[in-house]
Scaffold this motif. Structure first.
Motif: not given
Length: 81
Positions: A9-10, A12, A16, A18, A20, A31, A33, A49
């Motif tokens: 989860r990112v 932003t 969210e 995401g 890696m 990363v 998204v 991102e």
């Protein structure tokens, strides 16, 4: 070149979901998204991102799927080899 994708989860503020992107040595190279389905510009697509090393820069492209993102990342990493 192969990558490992790991969901994350990112924070932003809106999108969210995401991923890696880890290289063969398990180093974080990017990363991604996923833009929400309500996004007006590119619903459901993947946005760079953040990039690290050779992926870092002013370009933050959007990809229609994760395979395209991995191909783009692979090209950038290969330029440094």
């Amino acid at each position: 070149m192969s990558f490992t994708l790991q969901p994350i989860r990112v924070a932003t503020g809106f999108d969210e979901e995401g991923m890696m992107v880890l290289d063969e040595e398990q180093r974080l190279v990017a990363v991604l998204v996923r833009l929400s389905d309500e996004n007006e510009v590119a619903p459901g697509q993947w946005y760079l991102e953040a990039g690290f090393g050779r992926i870092d820069g002013t370009s933050h492209p959007i990809f229609s799927n994760l395979d395209m993102a991995q191909d783009w990342i692979s090209q950038r990493v290969a330029k440094g080899s």
